[in-house]
Design a protein around this motif. Sequence first.
Motif, short mmCIF file in Angstrom:
data_model
loop_
_atom_site.label_atom_id
_atom_site.label_comp_id
_atom_site.label_asym_id
_atom_site.label_seq_id
_atom_site.Cartn_x
_atom_site.Cartn_y
_atom_site.Cartn_z
N GLY A 13 0.81 -1.22 0.00
CA GLY A 13 0.00 0.00 0.00
C GLY A 13 0.84 1.25 0.00
N LYS A 14 0.17 2.39 -0.14
CA LYS A 14 0.85 3.68 -0.24
C LYS A 14 1.50 4.04 1.09
CE LYS A 14 -1.11 7.78 -0.68
NZ LYS A 14 -1.95 8.90 -1.03
N PHE A 20 0.82 9.68 8.07
CA PHE A 20 2.25 9.42 7.93
C PHE A 20 3.01 10.73 7.77
CE2 PHE A 20 6.10 8.07 5.67
CZ PHE A 20 6.47 6.98 6.43
N LYS A 21 2.43 11.65 6.99
CA LYS A 21 3.08 12.96 6.78
C LYS A 21 3.13 13.75 8.08
CE LYS A 21 1.85 13.36 1.93
NZ LYS A 21 0.77 13.83 1.07
N VAL A 22 2.05 13.65 8.85
CA VAL A 22 2.03 14.34 10.15
C VAL A 22 3.15 13.81 11.03
CG1 VAL A 22 0.69 14.73 12.26
CG2 VAL A 22 -0.44 14.83 10.02
N VAL A 376 6.79 1.89 7.93
CA VAL A 376 7.59 1.55 6.75
C VAL A 376 7.94 0.07 6.78
CG1 VAL A 376 9.80 1.91 5.60
CG2 VAL A 376 8.52 3.88 6.47
N ALA A 377 8.35 -0.42 7.94
CA ALA A 377 8.79 -1.82 8.03
C ALA A 377 7.65 -2.78 7.73
CB ALA A 377 9.37 -2.09 9.42
N LEU A 381 8.18 -4.99 4.53
CA LEU A 381 8.85 -6.25 4.89
C LEU A 381 7.83 -7.27 5.38
CD1 LEU A 381 11.94 -4.89 6.88
CD2 LEU A 381 11.93 -5.81 4.56
N PRO A 382 8.14 -8.55 5.23
CA PRO A 382 7.23 -9.58 5.76
C PRO A 382 7.34 -9.67 7.28
CG PRO A 382 9.13 -10.61 4.72
CD PRO A 382 9.28 -9.14 4.52
N ILE A 383 6.55 -8.87 7.96
CA ILE A 383 6.59 -8.83 9.43
C ILE A 383 5.30 -9.44 10.00
CG2 ILE A 383 6.69 -7.35 11.47
CD1 ILE A 383 9.26 -7.05 10.04
N LEU A 384 4.17 -8.92 9.53
CA LEU A 384 2.90 -9.34 10.10
C LEU A 384 2.48 -10.68 9.53
CD1 LEU A 384 0.90 -5.99 10.09
CD2 LEU A 384 2.27 -6.99 11.90
#
Lengths: 394, 315
Positions: A13-14, A20-22, A376-377, A381-384
Amino acid sequence: MNGQTLVHSPVGGKLMTGPFKVLLAVAGIGAIVALYRFFLGIGAVSSLNDGYPWGIWIAFDVVVGTAIGCGGYAVALLVYILNRGKYHPLVRPAVLTSLLGYGFAVLAVTIDLGRFWSLWKVTIFFWRWTHSPQLEVALCVAAYNLVLLVELSPALFEKWRSSPSTSLRAWSERGLRFVDRGLVWILALGILLPTMHQSSLGTMMLLPGPRMHPLWFTPWLPFLFLWNSIVIGYAVVVLEASFSAAVFGRRRETAMLTSLSRVAAWVALCWVAFRLVEVAVAGKLPLVASATGIAFLAEVLLAAAGAAILLSQERRAQPMWQVRAAILLLLAGALFRVNSYMVAFSPGPQWSYFPALPELLITFGIVAFEVVLYIVAVKTLPILGGAAPAAAQR
Amino acid sequence: MSLNRRSLLKVIATGGVAATASSSTAAAAPEHRVAPAGAMGMLYDTTLCIGCKTCVVACKQANDRQPDPGPWGSEKLYDAPMDLNADTKNIIKLYHEGDVRSYFKAQCMHCVDPACSSACMLGSLHKDEVTGVVGYNPDYCVGCRYCQVACPFNVPKFEFSKAVPKIVKCELCRHRVKEAATVVDGFTRYPRGQGPACCEVCPRQAVIYGKRDELLAEAKRRIAENPGRYCQDRIYGETEAGGTQVLYLSHVPFEKLGLPEFGDRPVSEVAYRVQDGIYWRLPFVAPVALYSVLAAVMIRNRRAEAGMSEKEATQ
C-alpha cells in the motif's frame, strides 16, 4: 497453528498517507530541535539542571522506551521457554517493536549524553570497566540491539529471496540458514540480555540511596523492574496487534490475544501483590498517606485495574476490553518507571524540574520517528502474519 | 509436557529470585572501604570562618573558572554564585536562624567510598589510590550525569550550557601539585602554590589541608581543648556515609548546614550489594548459568516440537 506453517507478508500500500506525513513533520521538528541541542548544549533546549540531571529523556525515552521494547522479550519467554508455540505469530511484530524501542532508546541516550562522542569507548575499553550498574545496562542494551537485528534479519532475507539479483538471492538463502542454525543460541541471548539489563535499570536507582523515596528504595527494585518489563511487554504486544489489525486490515488474532491477556493479568497481579507485600513487610505502609504516596497508589491501582478487567473471562474475550486493559497496564508500568527515576528522586527542596517545550518536542519527535519506521517496516517487509500477501493493493 | 514446562519455569524463577535474594539478604554487612594511608583532605571549622569568601575567589583563579554574576545577570559587575555550579567548585554559605549564625563551606567531600565513582562507567571519576582524591578525567566521560544523581552531597556539576560539556567538581587542586609533600608543624604540606588554593588563602585558617589522619587528630585536639564549643563534640566525615576526607567541625547542628545524617555506611551500599551479589561475587556465573539453562530449555522444546509435528503428520 505453529511455527512451520506461519507465513509473514508485507502489508504493502501507499506509504505517504496523511497521518504518515504528520508523523514525519513531528519527527522533523524534533530533529531540528535536536540539532540546536548539539550546537548549543543541553541547557539550551531542556530544563535539566544540576539537581535534576535526568528528565524525560532518560525516564521516558530510555527507561520506559526500552520497556516498551520488551514485547519481544515477553513473547519469547512464552513461546520459546514455556513452549507455547501458539503465540508464534506474535513474535516477529513484537521483535520489530523491540528493535525500534531499543534502537530509539539509544538515539535518545545520544541526545541526552553530554559527551556522546565518547560512548563507543564504553563498549571497547573493557580494562576500564567498573562495577557500575549503568555499565551493565549500556553493554547489555548495545548487545541486545545486535541480537534483535539478527532475530529480525529473516524478514529482510525473505524479501530478498525473491529479488531479481541472483547473488542477493543466494546470499539471503545463506543468511536464513545461518540464522536458523544458530537460532537457539541467539534466542537464548535475546532472553538473557533483557533479564540482565531490565533488572539493572532498577539497581541503578538504588545508588542515590538516601535521595530516593523509601517507597521505591528497596533491594527488590531490580526484581520489580524486571517483572514490570514483562507486564509492559504483554500490554505492548496486545496494543501492537490491535493497532495492526485496525490500521492495516489484518485479521485480528482475538482468540490468541484473549489467552495472552489471561497471562498478562496474572503477571500484573503478581507484580501488584509483590509491590504491596514488600512495602508492607518493610513497614512503609504509613508513607502511602502522603503526596508522593499518591504516585505509588496510582501505579498499583492502575495495574490492579488492568489485571481485574482481564481476569473476567467475558471481558477478556472482547477486543475493546483487551485494549483498555492493555492501556491501563502500560500506563501502570510506565508510571512505576517514571516514578522511580523522577518522582522518587529528590535532590533537595531548592531544586525543581519540569520538562521544557523543546525537550518535549525532541521526545515527541523520537516517538513519531519510531512509529514512522514501524509503518515503513510492516508495509515493505514480511513482518505481520496472517493474511495473504497484499499484492492487490499495490 | 506440561509437567516439564512447569518444573522448568520453577527452576528459572527460583534461580532469578535466588540471585536477587542472596544479594539483598546478605545478613552480615561486609566491611566497607577505608581511606588510603596517604589520604589527603581538608578540615573546616565553622567557629573560625568569617565568611570573607577569599577561598571562593582563589578557587576560581586556581581552576580557571569564569565569574558567575548570579541573580545580577548581565550587569557584569559581580561574581556572586548562589551555590556550587559549573563555574564554582567551592562556595561559602551562611546559615542563620534567630541569633544563631554559621558560615559553611561546601565543596566535594572526597568520600572514602564515593558514590559518584561507583556510578561512573569507565572510571572518569576515580578515587586516587594514594591520596584518595576523587579526580575527574574527561577522556572517559560520556556526560551521562549519573554521578550527579548518585552523589548524596549534590556536588558534581555539569556544564549544561556548553556543546562540549564537562563535569565540574573540586579535585583538591590536584593539578597544582608538582613536588613531593613535606611535613610542616605536624601537617603534610605541598610547597606554596601547590596545595588547595582555598586553604592557602584562608586568613583565619578556618579551612586547612593535610593528611586525613593529621586532620582528624587536630580536630580531636580542638574538641578536647574547647569543651562545649562544638556540636555533639563530633567530627562530621569521620564515619558519616562511610567516611569522607573533608572533615567538619561545627557549632551548629550539621544538618542545618546541609550535611545530612546518612549513618555510618556508604550510601551506595545497597546498590553495591545487589550489583556485586548478582554479577561479581561469583564473576559472571549467574548470567552464564541462566544462559545455559535458557538454551537447554529451548533445545529440549525444539526436539519435543519436532516429535509432535511428526506425530501430527502421521495421524
